[in-house]
Design an enzyme around this catalytic site. Structure first.
Site, mmCIF file in Angstrom:
data_model
loop_
_atom_site.group_PDB
_atom_site.id
_atom_site.type_symbol
_atom_site.label_atom_id
_atom_site.label_comp_id
_atom_site.label_asym_id
_atom_site.label_seq_id
_atom_site.Cartn_x
_atom_site.Cartn_y
_atom_site.Cartn_z
ATOM 1 N N CYS A 77 8.236 9.371 -2.227
ATOM 2 C CA CYS A 77 8.215 9.784 -3.562
ATOM 3 C C CYS A 77 9.644 9.568 -3.996
ATOM 4 C CB CYS A 77 7.582 10.881 -3.871
ATOM 5 S SG CYS A 77 7.412 11.218 -5.573
ATOM 6 N N HIS A 132 8.459 6.710 8.827
ATOM 7 C CA HIS A 132 9.271 6.586 7.541
ATOM 8 C C HIS A 132 10.550 6.975 8.052
ATOM 9 C CE1 HIS A 132 6.126 6.932 4.346
ATOM 10 N NE2 HIS A 132 5.250 6.639 5.498
ATOM 11 N N ARG A 150 0.905 -1.358 -0.096
ATOM 12 C CA ARG A 150 -0.033 -0.096 0.088
ATOM 13 C C ARG A 150 0.899 1.135 0.090
ATOM 14 N NH1 ARG A 150 -1.114 4.800 2.210
ATOM 15 N NH2 ARG A 150 -0.492 3.860 4.238
HETATM 16 ZN ZN ZN Z 1 3.340 6.113 5.390
#
Ligand code: ZN
Length: 309
Positions: free
Chosen positions: A242, A211, A16
């Site tokens: 990204c 992250h 995801r």
């Molecule tokens: Zn995340």
């Protein structure tokens, strides 16, 4: 001595959070193969995709199909999908998905940009989702994005975060994920916030989602573990963020977390080498390298074997 839990649960979010930023979209067959590999590697909780509009997130357009196939295989694993709203719950019902996750940003400005709603408006919509999910035997959880800090406001006042936690509890959601999507959290702050929320809301089942944008995700996990947190999201190969934005980084890599736990005596139930093989497979499909220390350096135990030869 550090006070670490004897075991932790890891939710794999690569399918995801990882894939949703990729240009190359794996086929449904490839995703199914990855899913089965993950289950074989010992993953018990997997974020399978999301029920966002396929035009907005084309990488997740086949989430319904993945759920349908996996529901038929009945793998005994928790497969959860991210949902934006009530339509997401309906899609979960239609495809046999048994676990969904809502999201709200702790940053007022981010929530406006991302969902076109204030956090309060998002929260107001949760009750209907919980109602429909519960009536249909679907478990529902909630995520708070950027509870540590956001690029727009910097550190978020704890009272703002607590208000969102209480809103979740108010609509009957008591599994909550704290998601450092901006990669701005640091260990001492994570420690303090985890201590605070664990004490104030002992009824909540917490997840942490870090992250590795600034290289401290592993340290943040350690800090959270030290407070007794035991549920963490991670992504194979550190996929996420990204890849076309300089400096953007993905989730903490699953193999790095599993390896750290393994070497620290914390049980995950996950085979680190099988996860590394999955990361390599995904790397080949996507056609680019992965942000994973383990893929670069191998397991510590490999060194011992090589050195003793
Ligand atoms: Zn995340």
């Amino acid at each position: 001595m550090m006070n670490l839990p004897s075991e932790v649960r890891i939710c794999e979010v690569g399918l995801r959070d990882g894939l949703q930023n990729e240009k190359v979209i794996p086929t449904t067959e490839q995703k199914l193969e990855i899913l089965r590999d993950l289950i074989d590697a010992g993953l018990q909780v997997i974020e399978i995709g999301s029920f966002m509009h396929p035009k907005r997130v084309p990488q997740m357009a086949d989430t319904d199909e993945l759920c349908r196939v996996m529901a038929g295989e009945n793998p005994g694993v928790e497969l959860r999908a991210l949902i934006p709203n009530l339509r997401g719950v309906q899609r979960a019902i239609d495809c046999g998905c048994k676990k969904v996750k809502l999201n709200v940003s702790a940053s007022r400005q981010h929530n406006l940009k991302n969902l076109n709603m204030t956090p309060e408006q998002s929260v107001a919509g949760f009750a209907d989702c919980v109602d429909l999910a519960t009536k249909n035997g679907i478990e529902i959880s909630g995520s708070i994005s950027m509870p540590f800090a956001s690029p727009w406001e910097g550190r978020i006042p704890q009272s703002d975060v607590d208000a969102i936690i209480e809103a979740y509890l108010g609509v009957g959601i008591n599994e909550i994920s704290l998601s450092d999507a901006s990669g701005m959290a640091v260990p001492n702050q994570v420690y303090e916030i985890c201590q605070h929320v664990r004490e104030k809301y002992p009824q909540v089942s917490w997840w942490l989602h870090f992250h590795n944008t600034r290289g401290v995700a592993i340290a943040n996990i350690m800090a959270a573990m030290e407070t007794g947190m035991t549920q963490f999201d991670a992504s194979f190969g550190g996929l996420g963020g990204c890849p076309f934005v300089p400096g953007a980084a993905g989730n903490v890599s699953t193999e790095d977390v599993v390896h750290m736990c393994m070497e620290s005596g914390v049980e995950t139930g996950i085979d680190v080498r099988k996860i590394m093989a999955i990361s390599r497979k995904v790397s080949n499909i996507l056609g680019h390298g992965m942000d994973s220390y383990l893929l670069r350096a191998g397991c510590s135990s490999d060194l011992l074997e090589t050195a003793s030869k």
